[in-house]
Design a protein around this motif. Sequence first.
Motif, PDB file in Angstrom:
ATOM      1  N   THR A 190       0.828  -1.202   0.000  1.00 16.21           N
ATOM      2  CA  THR A 190       0.000   0.000   0.000  1.00 16.21           C
ATOM      3  C   THR A 190       0.863   1.252   0.000  1.00 16.21           C
ATOM      4  N   ALA A 208      -4.657  -8.922  -0.451  1.00 15.48           N
ATOM      5  CA  ALA A 208      -3.729  -7.973   0.158  1.00 15.48           C
ATOM      6  C   ALA A 208      -2.298  -8.442  -0.023  1.00 15.48           C
ATOM      7  N   SER A 237      -5.340   0.351   0.786  1.00 18.61           N
ATOM      8  CA  SER A 237      -5.932  -0.463   1.849  1.00 18.61           C
ATOM      9  C   SER A 237      -7.296   0.057   2.284  1.00 18.61           C
ATOM     10  N   THR A 274     -13.271  -3.779   0.327  1.00 16.42           N
ATOM     11  CA  THR A 274     -12.950  -2.696  -0.598  1.00 16.42           C
ATOM     12  C   THR A 274     -14.227  -2.021  -1.071  1.00 16.42           C
ATOM     13  N   TYR A 300      -7.030  -5.864  -0.908  1.00 16.95           N
ATOM     14  CA  TYR A 300      -6.698  -4.450  -1.086  1.00 16.95           C
ATOM     15  C   TYR A 300      -7.152  -4.024  -2.483  1.00 16.95           C
TER      16      TYR A 300
END
Length: 468
Positions: A211, A261, A271, A282, A349
Amino acid sequence: MIVNNICSRFFYGLCVIGMLCSCESFVEVDVPSDRITGETVFNDDKTALSALEGLYTQLFNTSFAAGGNRSVTFLAGLSGDNFAITTSTEEMVEFADYEISPSNSFNLDLWSGAYSTIYMANTLLEGVENFSGLTEESRNRILGEAKFIRAFTYFYLVNLYNEIPLILTTDYNNNALASNATTEEINLQIIADLNEALELVGSEYPDDQRTYVNSYAIMALLARVYLFQENWQQAEFYSTQVISAGNMYQLLDDPNQVFLANSQEAIWQISPAGWGGSFRHTREGNLFVRISSGSSPVEISEDLMALWEEGDQRFTYWVGTYSDDTGSYFYPNKYKIQYDASGGDIMEYSMVLRLAEQFLIRAEARARMDDIDGAVADIDIIRERAEIPLISETRPGISSSQLIDLILLEKRREFFAEWGHRWLDLKRTDSAGEVLNNEPLWEPTDVFYPIPEQERMKNPNLEQNEGY
């Protein structure tokens, strides 16, 4: 005025991340954040890095990057004919019909969310320049990552809106009446920011979290920017740098693993921790996964559905089906979690940059330089993962123009429901008119979104795009 978010919202976000500001206007309700002229104050590395963390959180919570129904992913997906709309919400219908009103509130949120992100990046950059107490490592990281995010945001603004204001400071006196900059000026700034960022940011991910931005994310965006500028040599060069980092990135055999992720295919992700509280899904999953006939405003368009080859694993794993008494729907299913308030680990993510794009960037760059063998090798890597026949085996003697068409088709299938790739590709290849000419309300000027009416009312120097 460029940034539309009220100052109190911006200040709240900065308070959460530990940033301090000396300007009293931060706490005044209804004062736009582009009026802030005070200096950002850091106490030490910890508060400065907390402010950087807040910039990443901003990406999840601002409209343009969030992945929700006012994001690039959704609105440009409507424009790029990958989605068929299933709602009567007028603001969405306008994007689907190529009849966007300058007063469209979704368009305003897209625009203002991008400029809020740029403003926050500028705030960090000025804060670092004004504070000499940072370690060199923290200083370089904040400067590099903030410059990358500013360049990333301007990339979308210039490609969606064409000539726009180029805001590089937090000075209200300069920003409030800023005129449209040329696309050349904006693109030069994007390249400058990315090159400077590349000198400052290392190759490792802080805390092993993708991220955050690293040098490979910067090179991945440089490859894309150069492709859009038709600098094929540089596009090939930078995509090769990323592809060659085999110890960090790889295409995953199982498409279901791609959007998890810290996926090995991910170059940069956002994230959902930005939700706060217990939410762990998400915004893309919440928007696209259909759990009832009315739970999503779109389905996959008939045009895209007709393009899948038999046995394509991307269709198997990334296209979901929902049926009830109203009919059957095909929906984007790259993200599997529609809603999760468990407070547990975050499983997915939001994907921003991933390795597959670099193979297709390099394939196109090579094809345009008549390196047919190299281009075929790259597109076949993508097709092999999808478990569909290889071009090297089925199309010997393929021409460069035929190959470019196949690469763009492959990119459409690979990146549907991701960051408007299809719409931007139609525009940069001058194909939008040919492809969308059968749309009843399509006009050539629809390739750019309108400058929001509300912004032009505040700033008379903003020129409207042709056709609006």
